[in-house]
Design a protein around this motif. Structure first.
Motif, PDB file in Angstrom:
ATOM      1  N   GLY A  76       0.790  -1.221   0.000  1.00  0.00           N
ATOM      2  CA  GLY A  76       0.000   0.000   0.000  1.00  0.00           C
ATOM      3  C   GLY A  76       0.822   1.270   0.000  1.00  0.00           C
ATOM      4  O   GLY A  76       0.275   2.358   0.109  1.00  0.00           O
ATOM      5  N   SER A  77       2.147   1.160  -0.137  1.00  0.00           N
ATOM      6  CA  SER A  77       2.971   2.365  -0.113  1.00  0.00           C
ATOM      7  C   SER A  77       2.945   3.104  -1.446  1.00  0.00           C
ATOM      8  O   SER A  77       3.220   4.285  -1.504  1.00  0.00           O
ATOM      9  CB  SER A  77       4.414   2.021   0.259  1.00  0.00           C
ATOM     10  OG  SER A  77       4.983   1.178  -0.723  1.00  0.00           O
ATOM     11  N   GLU A  78       2.611   2.389  -2.531  1.00  0.00           N
ATOM     12  CA  GLU A  78       2.535   3.020  -3.842  1.00  0.00           C
ATOM     13  C   GLU A  78       1.083   3.332  -4.171  1.00  0.00           C
ATOM     14  O   GLU A  78       0.191   2.548  -3.839  1.00  0.00           O
ATOM     15  CB  GLU A  78       3.106   2.088  -4.910  1.00  0.00           C
ATOM     16  CG  GLU A  78       4.582   1.813  -4.745  1.00  0.00           C
ATOM     17  CD  GLU A  78       5.106   0.902  -5.842  1.00  0.00           C
ATOM     18  OE1 GLU A  78       4.459   0.827  -6.907  1.00  0.00           O
ATOM     19  OE2 GLU A  78       6.140   0.287  -5.630  1.00  0.00           O
ATOM     20  N   PRO A  79       0.843   4.443  -4.842  1.00  0.00           N
ATOM     21  CA  PRO A  79      -0.546   4.752  -5.211  1.00  0.00           C
ATOM     22  C   PRO A  79      -1.048   3.773  -6.276  1.00  0.00           C
ATOM     23  O   PRO A  79      -0.280   3.175  -7.015  1.00  0.00           O
ATOM     24  CB  PRO A  79      -0.465   6.170  -5.770  1.00  0.00           C
ATOM     25  CG  PRO A  79       0.951   6.335  -6.198  1.00  0.00           C
ATOM     26  CD  PRO A  79       1.771   5.467  -5.276  1.00  0.00           C
ATOM     27  N   ALA A  80      -2.348   3.614  -6.321  1.00  0.00           N
ATOM     28  CA  ALA A  80      -2.953   2.708  -7.298  1.00  0.00           C
ATOM     29  C   ALA A  80      -2.706   3.225  -8.712  1.00  0.00           C
ATOM     30  O   ALA A  80      -2.684   4.430  -8.955  1.00  0.00           O
ATOM     31  CB  ALA A  80      -4.446   2.587  -7.035  1.00  0.00           C
ATOM     32  N   ASP A  81      -2.528   2.305  -9.646  1.00  0.00           N
ATOM     33  CA  ASP A  81      -2.313   2.658 -11.041  1.00  0.00           C
ATOM     34  C   ASP A  81      -3.663   2.683 -11.751  1.00  0.00           C
ATOM     35  O   ASP A  81      -4.075   1.715 -12.381  1.00  0.00           O
ATOM     36  CB  ASP A  81      -1.365   1.647 -11.682  1.00  0.00           C
ATOM     37  CG  ASP A  81      -0.983   2.016 -13.105  1.00  0.00           C
ATOM     38  OD1 ASP A  81      -1.387   3.108 -13.565  1.00  0.00           O
ATOM     39  OD2 ASP A  81      -0.297   1.214 -13.750  1.00  0.00           O
ATOM     40  N   TRP A  82      -4.359   3.811 -11.626  1.00  0.00           N
ATOM     41  CA  TRP A  82      -5.710   3.922 -12.162  1.00  0.00           C
ATOM     42  C   TRP A  82      -5.728   3.927 -13.683  1.00  0.00           C
ATOM     43  O   TRP A  82      -6.724   3.548 -14.284  1.00  0.00           O
ATOM     44  CB  TRP A  82      -6.409   5.165 -11.605  1.00  0.00           C
ATOM     45  CG  TRP A  82      -6.685   4.987 -10.149  1.00  0.00           C
ATOM     46  CD1 TRP A  82      -6.066   5.619  -9.105  1.00  0.00           C
ATOM     47  CD2 TRP A  82      -7.636   4.102  -9.549  1.00  0.00           C
ATOM     48  NE1 TRP A  82      -6.559   5.177  -7.911  1.00  0.00           N
ATOM     49  CE2 TRP A  82      -7.541   4.240  -8.156  1.00  0.00           C
ATOM     50  CE3 TRP A  82      -8.547   3.188 -10.060  1.00  0.00           C
ATOM     51  CZ2 TRP A  82      -8.321   3.522  -7.272  1.00  0.00           C
ATOM     52  CZ3 TRP A  82      -9.334   2.461  -9.178  1.00  0.00           C
ATOM     53  CH2 TRP A  82      -9.222   2.633  -7.811  1.00  0.00           C
TER      54      TRP A  82
END
Length: 159
Positions: A76-82
């Motif tokens: 969860g440290s990286e933002p989601a790749d929307w």
């Protein structure tokens, strides 16, 4: 119930398993499609497997079992790749809309190629070739081996 959130996953798996089995057992099949392996076989196996996994997970959680987080990464440290999610959703929706007019071989190839592109593969010679082979193999397996007719589209006369 604190610390037993996995029971929610178990309930979800149970509900999906019941839904899959109820839909499978109430679907109509043609007389020529009946046999040991027909259109109901795989959904029944999936539905029963979902029920078994739901029960096993619930028993494990009730006995004190807990899922462990990833130790090698900061989950969860990286933002989601929307962007990737949106590309995959668009490819899936386009495939659903195009399967009737274009047929499965063409739509399946577009689905496989588009998914590979959305997930980062940029080889413009290899990817479409692999997508076409996968699509044709899937089409042949369903039509020939399983007896489940898929729409052929404009290639119907050729295949």
């Amino acid at each position: 119930m604190r610390g037993r959130s996995e029971l929610g996953v178990s309930v979800l798996l149970l509900l999906v398993g019941v839904l899959v089995l109820s839909d499978t057992l109430t679907m109509e099949t043609a007389a020529n499609q009946r046999g040991p392996v027909g259109p109901r076989t795989v959904p029944v196996v999936v539905g029963v497997s979902l029920l078994v996994v739901a029960v096993v997970l619930a028993l494990d959680v009730l006995r004190g079992g807990r899922g462990e987080g990833d130790s090698g990464e900061d989950a969860g440290s990286e933002p989601a790749d929307w962007r990737t999610v949106a590309l995959l959703a668009g490819i899936f929706l386009a495939s659903a809309a195009l399967i009737d007019p274009l047929g499965f071989p063409i739509t399946g190839a577009l689905l496989f190629w588009g998914s590979a592109y959305a997930l980062g593969s940029r080889n413009l010679t290899r990817d479409p070739l692999i997508a076409a082979v996968l699509s044709m193999a899937t089409y042949a397996a369903f039509n020939t081996l399983l007896g489940v007719p898929l729409p052929g589209g404009p290639l119907m006369g050729v295949l």
